[in-house]
Scaffold this motif. Structure first.
Motif, PDB file in Angstrom:
ATOM      1  N   THR A 135       4.287   5.639   7.632  1.00 48.56           N
ATOM      2  CA  THR A 135       2.892   5.195   8.154  1.00 48.56           C
ATOM      3  C   THR A 135       3.372   4.970   9.655  1.00 48.56           C
ATOM      4  O   THR A 135       4.353   4.778  10.006  1.00 48.56           O
ATOM      5  CB  THR A 135       2.461   4.220   7.322  1.00 48.56           C
ATOM      6  OG1 THR A 135       0.802   4.020   7.555  1.00 48.56           O
ATOM      7  CG2 THR A 135       3.035   2.985   7.485  1.00 48.56           C
ATOM      8  N   ILE A 136       1.947   4.685  10.018  1.00 52.31           N
ATOM      9  CA  ILE A 136       2.057   4.334  11.575  1.00 52.31           C
ATOM     10  C   ILE A 136       1.486   3.059  11.738  1.00 52.31           C
ATOM     11  O   ILE A 136       0.598   2.557  10.859  1.00 52.31           O
ATOM     12  CB  ILE A 136       1.290   5.259  12.610  1.00 52.31           C
ATOM     13  CG1 ILE A 136      -0.241   5.370  12.029  1.00 52.31           C
ATOM     14  CG2 ILE A 136       1.857   6.709  12.481  1.00 52.31           C
ATOM     15  CD1 ILE A 136      -0.966   5.963  13.355  1.00 52.31           C
ATOM     16  N   VAL A 137       1.626   2.153  12.670  1.00 55.76           N
ATOM     17  CA  VAL A 137       1.234   1.068  13.084  1.00 55.76           C
ATOM     18  C   VAL A 137       0.600   1.077  14.582  1.00 55.76           C
ATOM     19  O   VAL A 137       1.389   1.345  15.522  1.00 55.76           O
ATOM     20  CB  VAL A 137       2.105  -0.086  13.374  1.00 55.76           C
ATOM     21  CG1 VAL A 137       1.792  -1.411  13.797  1.00 55.76           C
ATOM     22  CG2 VAL A 137       2.718  -0.430  11.720  1.00 55.76           C
ATOM     23  N   ARG A 177      -2.804  13.521  10.178  1.00 51.81           N
ATOM     24  CA  ARG A 177      -3.867  14.181   9.192  1.00 51.81           C
ATOM     25  C   ARG A 177      -3.292  14.335   7.843  1.00 51.81           C
ATOM     26  O   ARG A 177      -3.932  14.374   6.660  1.00 51.81           O
ATOM     27  CB  ARG A 177      -4.529  15.541   9.682  1.00 51.81           C
ATOM     28  CG  ARG A 177      -3.302  16.613   9.753  1.00 51.81           C
ATOM     29  CD  ARG A 177      -4.013  17.966  10.048  1.00 51.81           C
ATOM     30  NE  ARG A 177      -5.000  18.211   8.974  1.00 51.81           N
ATOM     31  CZ  ARG A 177      -5.869  19.277   8.995  1.00 51.81           C
ATOM     32  NH1 ARG A 177      -6.221  19.724  10.392  1.00 51.81           N
ATOM     33  NH2 ARG A 177      -6.736  19.702   7.690  1.00 51.81           N
ATOM     34  N   ASP A 178      -1.993  14.393   7.607  1.00 52.94           N
ATOM     35  CA  ASP A 178      -1.462  14.487   6.296  1.00 52.94           C
ATOM     36  C   ASP A 178      -0.617  13.295   5.660  1.00 52.94           C
ATOM     37  O   ASP A 178      -0.102  13.353   4.540  1.00 52.94           O
ATOM     38  CB  ASP A 178      -0.425  15.693   6.288  1.00 52.94           C
ATOM     39  CG  ASP A 178      -1.032  17.250   6.665  1.00 52.94           C
ATOM     40  OD1 ASP A 178      -2.125  17.442   6.074  1.00 52.94           O
ATOM     41  OD2 ASP A 178      -0.354  17.841   7.295  1.00 52.94           O
ATOM     42  N   LEU A 179      -0.804  12.145   6.413  1.00 51.11           N
ATOM     43  CA  LEU A 179      -0.304  11.066   5.911  1.00 51.11           C
ATOM     44  C   LEU A 179      -1.303  10.219   4.901  1.00 51.11           C
ATOM     45  O   LEU A 179      -2.477  10.121   5.234  1.00 51.11           O
ATOM     46  CB  LEU A 179       0.019   9.791   7.063  1.00 51.11           C
ATOM     47  CG  LEU A 179       1.090  10.313   7.800  1.00 51.11           C
ATOM     48  CD1 LEU A 179       1.103   9.026   9.021  1.00 51.11           C
ATOM     49  CD2 LEU A 179       2.308  10.494   7.371  1.00 51.11           C
ATOM     50  N   ALA A 180      -0.699   9.804   3.804  1.00 52.26           N
ATOM     51  CA  ALA A 180      -1.744   9.144   2.967  1.00 52.26           C
ATOM     52  C   ALA A 180      -2.257   7.869   3.316  1.00 52.26           C
ATOM     53  O   ALA A 180      -3.290   7.602   2.990  1.00 52.26           O
ATOM     54  CB  ALA A 180      -0.910   8.949   1.397  1.00 52.26           C
ATOM     55  N   LEU A 181      -1.404   7.144   4.045  1.00 56.58           N
ATOM     56  CA  LEU A 181      -1.687   5.631   4.564  1.00 56.58           C
ATOM     57  C   LEU A 181      -1.660   5.833   6.232  1.00 56.58           C
ATOM     58  O   LEU A 181      -0.472   6.287   6.875  1.00 56.58           O
ATOM     59  CB  LEU A 181      -0.924   4.586   4.147  1.00 56.58           C
ATOM     60  CG  LEU A 181      -1.105   3.375   4.688  1.00 56.58           C
ATOM     61  CD1 LEU A 181      -2.615   2.913   4.084  1.00 56.58           C
ATOM     62  CD2 LEU A 181      -0.115   2.561   4.067  1.00 56.58           C
ATOM     63  N   LEU A 190       0.860  -1.105   0.065  1.00 59.85           N
ATOM     64  CA  LEU A 190       0.149  -0.061  -0.017  1.00 59.85           C
ATOM     65  C   LEU A 190       0.964   1.328   0.035  1.00 59.85           C
ATOM     66  O   LEU A 190       0.592   2.385  -0.668  1.00 59.85           O
ATOM     67  CB  LEU A 190      -1.007   0.160   1.193  1.00 59.85           C
ATOM     68  CG  LEU A 190      -2.054  -1.159   1.313  1.00 59.85           C
ATOM     69  CD1 LEU A 190      -2.910  -1.006   2.742  1.00 59.85           C
ATOM     70  CD2 LEU A 190      -2.882  -1.244   0.085  1.00 59.85           C
ATOM     71  N   MET A 191       2.023   1.330   0.882  1.00 60.70           N
ATOM     72  CA  MET A 191       2.694   2.394   0.964  1.00 60.70           C
ATOM     73  C   MET A 191       3.573   2.658  -0.474  1.00 60.70           C
ATOM     74  O   MET A 191       3.687   3.758  -1.142  1.00 60.70           O
ATOM     75  CB  MET A 191       3.859   2.274   1.943  1.00 60.70           C
ATOM     76  CG  MET A 191       3.332   2.286   3.326  1.00 60.70           C
ATOM     77  SD  MET A 191       4.796   2.015   4.544  1.00 60.70           S
ATOM     78  CE  MET A 191       5.611   3.496   4.228  1.00 60.70           C
TER      79      MET A 191
END
Length: 420
Positions: A110-112, A213-217, A101-102
């Motif tokens: 991204t975060i987990v 809020r600005d992360l795509a994933l 996905l990334m």
């Protein structure tokens, strides 16, 4: 559509849809990737897949197909949702799907974050807890398909991903959104773009939501969605849930395939004074127990009280059956049984179904050929009532450890509830 979500099972996807709807978004849960465009009034689409325990290549392919549909629908942010107990294995699907996905989105980080404090799931110093127990001591270490024997998410995820795994610790999270955002950026710059983020309170999830809020994933459990609707509310008005819930008082049945500690307690509580039938894996595989026979029994019993059909044996019995017949064969037989039984029950006039267990729920939804689900009121934290969009069927899909011991009776009551 504003927010596009991909869930790796059906129970977790309904949990996610419930969280987003409570946050003010108009949500639809899709059962698999839709074939056409969505209703333009939908603000958050949740594409539910049955991809948690399938081969890695298949999980990646299905997830990318869902992503492509959501991109075509104009989504501005994407969420990959997995279980709040991180159901996986060292060679499992979560890491490869995140990587794919990334890459497709060109996401630098991204975060987990599978935390969900309302259901007792929290992350501290990178370790996942279920209430006061490490995940690896919570009963999840005995899961028949995805035994979680290590609570350190960094260690568990590292073999699954080609990227570095970072960490934003609780002391940073407590400092608020700006500190969290900076922490994610530092980890990405250091070559650790898949970032485990601690969270032990709802306030932490709200701060994390603002930070991403600005992360795509974004990736995590349904709890991470607590803080996402506010990001869109800042930019425009959300329609939210406007349709009043109207349940149904028709025939009902309960199908339980989860072997979790809580589901087994729920089974014991309900079967004490209701008709119940246990499904035995050995008899099922020998052909001595068939969906047609069980559905006939259940349809007859349903005229008096909602019957319970369950295969929720203790972990040792499940393990013994797997050793005799093979893990994949047992799982396929049980899931196929519940799918066919659900189909026969609805043909016999059952209009309310309570389903327990992630794999069981996925099998039932696919067996019934459901396309989309409307989100109703919350029955228990993380478990909403659902209405099939294309037929008179009311149901709920419950993850194994969710709900109290009286959940089955509570669910039946909510599915029956009429407008006041």
């Amino acid at each position: 559509m504003l927010l596009g979500c991909i869930g790796d099972d059906f129970t977790g996807s309904s949990d996610l849809a419930n969280t987003l709807a409570k946050g003010g978004m108009r949500v639809v849960q899709y059962c698999g990737v839709p074939h056409g465009p969505c209703d333009p009034q939908v603000e958050a689409g949740v594409v539910a897949l049955k991809s948690r325990t399938i081969p890695v290549a298949d999980a990646v392919a299905k997830s990318l197909q869902a992503l492509d549909w959501l991109v075509a629908e104009g989504c501005r942010q994407f969420l990959f949702k997995y279980c709040s107990t991180f159901d996986s294995t060292p060679d499992g699907n979560i890491g490869p799907v995140i990587d794919a996905l990334m890459h497709r989105l060109g996401a630098a980080a991204t975060i987990v974050c599978p935390a969900f404090p309302a259901t007792g799931r929290s992350i501290y110093q990178g370790h996942l807890f279920v209430k006061d127990r490490l995940l690896s001591e919570s009963g999840m270490e005995n899961h028949p398909l995805t035994p979680m024997t290590d609570a350190d998410l960094r260690r568990w995820l590292a073999p699954q991903t080609r990227q570095g795994v970072g960490h934003v610790a609780a002391e940073t999270v407590f400092s608020g959104a700006e500190a969290i955002r900076a922490g994610i950026a530092r980890e990405a710059e250091a070559g650790r773009p898949v970032v485990v983020v601690d969270a032990i309170r709802d306030e932490d999830l709200l701060a994390i939501g603002a930070a991403v809020r600005d992360l795509a994933l974004v990736t995590g459990g349904s709890g991470i969605a607590l803080g996402l609707p506010a990001n869109f509310l800042d930019r425009e008005t959300l329609a939210g849930r406007k349709t009043a819930w109207c349940g149904d008082g028709g025939l009902a049945a309960i199908l339980s395939g989860s072997c979790s500690t809580m589901t087994r307690a729920q089974v014991e509580r309900y079967r004490a004074d209701h008709p119940a039938l246990e499904i035995d894996a050995d008899r099922l595989l020998a052909g001595d127990e068939t969906p047609a026979e069980v559905a006939d029994w259940a349809a007859s019993a349903a005229s008096k009280a909602a019957p319970l059909i369950y295969s929720s044996a203790d972990p040792e019995r499940v393990k013994a059956a797997q050793q005799r017949h093979g893990k994949e064969r047992v799982a396929a037989a049980v899931e196929g049984f519940f799918a066919e039984t659900a189909r026969l029950l609805t043909e016999a006039g059952v209009t309310r179904l309570v389903v327990a267990g992630g794999e069981t729920s996925g099998a039932v939804v696919e067996g019934l050929g459901l396309e989309a689900l409307q989100i109703g009121p919350e029955i228990a934290p993380g478990v909403p009532a659902l209405k099939a969009s294309d037929r008179p069927l009311w149901l709920t899909l419950k993850s194994g450890n969710f709900g109290t011991e009286t959940f089955f009776a509570e669910a039946l009551a909510v599915l029956k509830r009429r407008p006041e």
